[in-house]
Design an enzyme around this catalytic site. Structure first.
Site, short mmCIF file in Angstrom:
data_model
loop_
_atom_site.label_atom_id
_atom_site.label_comp_id
_atom_site.label_asym_id
_atom_site.label_seq_id
_atom_site.Cartn_x
_atom_site.Cartn_y
_atom_site.Cartn_z
N HIS A 171 6.39 5.98 11.11
CA HIS A 171 5.71 5.86 9.82
C HIS A 171 4.78 7.07 9.70
CE1 HIS A 171 4.24 4.25 6.20
NE2 HIS A 171 3.99 3.00 6.56
N LYS A 229 27.70 -4.39 -4.23
CA LYS A 229 29.13 -4.27 -4.55
C LYS A 229 29.88 -3.61 -3.41
CE LYS A 229 28.19 -3.43 -9.46
NZ LYS A 229 28.34 -2.36 -10.48
N ARG A 263 11.72 3.83 2.26
CA ARG A 263 11.43 2.92 3.38
C ARG A 263 12.69 2.13 3.63
NH1 ARG A 263 6.29 -0.98 4.01
NH2 ARG A 263 5.46 1.02 4.68
N ARG A 323 0.81 -1.23 0.00
CA ARG A 323 0.00 0.00 0.00
C ARG A 323 0.84 1.27 0.00
NH1 ARG A 323 -2.86 -4.14 2.04
NH2 ARG A 323 -0.87 -4.62 3.00
N THR A 324 1.88 1.31 0.82
CA THR A 324 2.64 2.57 0.93
C THR A 324 3.35 2.85 -0.39
OG1 THR A 324 2.93 2.09 3.26
CG2 THR A 324 4.31 3.82 2.34
#
Ligand code: ASP
Length: 359
Positions: free
Chosen positions: A169, A115, A136, A86-87
């Site tokens: 959040h 790397k 996120r 959803r986010t």
């Protein structure tokens, strides 16, 4: 007083600040969205109003076409180093509504981090190609670190925290408040309401952010219902104490149900459990058809989703189940937030007043 900017404070000094004291540093250009504590009640109400206006403008084709011109000169990077449905999708949709082009990295394994590139260099690289990063990340506080690091570069761009570790959040909390404001429109708004949080409150970042936003409203009472080891953190309780917000901690969910104006369910966040950890019995922290008669007729049931068994599907069609609407509200509030990040909100208000019929 001098403006508080991230370019003039050392990372060490910055880290010693309390969350409310960090807020002003994020409000300054380039306008990051990083923690719930950077928002005032006025900010929240203005964002919610803007979200509703964007939604209404978008209903008509001419309106939708107008919105698409607003940020068509901008690009956004969606950097999601943790799973998201959803986010991710609602931020992407919000960008599309406003005409921003988006690029994404949804798995660090596909970037040069494999790397050996540091997460800091990785994000700085992304920032070279875009005008905003929506991110996120599993490490709590990393979005703040990125914002601070940006301030030391010649081209700092806004960072929008779409979930950081188990701590914050903020955009979810904004959409939750938006949903509550809409649910309580006819019953006097959020002031004086009782909100019951249920589930994994220790590691549920949505709860940690939302509890703060609710403390900005008058006379709100919060109930935290959780197994002892998953109870809300002391740090949040201290913030609530300082704000003078009343709260109660309990394991007896049913006793809170008749009081609840809203119930905010959450799942057990077992991705944070160490290997071999014993699972917590959360069967008492469940809501289903058997509880519907105890609830107020106006009680709003929210969940940030994804759900497991804590909310039965058999209440999905109850008029009090708000979680699907809550999810769609996320797209509108994120569009409002992005507009505000780029200072285009006044223009939208002028368009709305001139062209949008009431309703
Ligand atoms: N979607 C929310 C989050 O990202 C809630 C959850 O995952 O349980 O925090």
């Amino acid at each position: 007083m001098a403006e508080k900017t991230l370019s003039t404070i050392s990372w060490q000094d910055f880290q010693t600040l309390s969350l409310p004291d960090k807020g002003p540093y994020f409000q300054a250009p380039p306008h990051h969205t990083l923690i719930a504590q950077q928002f005032s009640r006025e900010d929240i109400e203005a964002l919610c109003e803007l979200a509703t206006r964007v939604k209404r403008i978008n209903k008509r084709r001419e309106g939708a076409n107008y919105l698409k011109t607003l940020l068509s000169d901008k690009r956004a990077m969606l950097y999601f180093a943790q799973p998201s449905s959803r986010t991710y999708l609602s931020h992407n949709a919000a960008c599309q509504i406003l005409g921003l082009d988006t690029m994404d990295v949804r798995d660090s394994k596909t970037s040069s981090e494999v790397k050996g590139e540091s997460p800091e260099d990785t994000v700085r690289t992304f920032s070279s190609y875009v005008d905003m990063i929506i991110m996120r990340h599993p490490v709590g506080g990393f979005a703040e670190r990125v914002a601070w690091m940006m301030a030391q570069t010649p081209r700092p761009i806004p960072i929008l925290n779409a979930g950081s570790g188990a701590d914050q959040h903020p955009t979810q909390a904004l959409l939750d408040v938006y949903t509550l404001l809409r649910s309580f429109e006819k019953i006097g708004g959020i002031d004086g309401k009782s909100v019951v949080f249920v589930g994994d409150l220790a590691r549920g970042r949505t709860v940690r952010s939302l509890a703060w936003l609710l403390s900005l409203f008058n006379g709100v009472k919060l109930y935290f219902v959780a197994p002892e080891q998953l109870q809300i953190g002391q740090d949040i309780l201290e913030l609530l104490d300082a704000a003078g917000t009343h709260y109660e901690l309990t394991q007896d969910f049913e006793s809170t149900m008749p009081e609840a104006d809203a119930i905010y369910m959450t799942r057990i966040q077992d991705e944070w459990d160490s290997e071999g950890a014993t699972t917590t019995d959360s069967s008492d922290f469940h809501i289903g058809a058997e509880h519907m008669d105890i609830l107020k007729p106006t009680c709003a049931i929210l969940h940030p989703l994804p759900r497991r068994q804590e909310v039965s599907t058999d209440i999905d069609n109850d008029s009090r189940a708000m979680y699907w609407r809550q999810m769609r509200n996320g797209m509108w509030i994120r569009a409002a937030l992005i507009l505000r990040t780029f200072h285009r909100e006044e223009e939208v208000h002028r368009y709305y007043d001139a062209y949008t019929p009431p309703g």
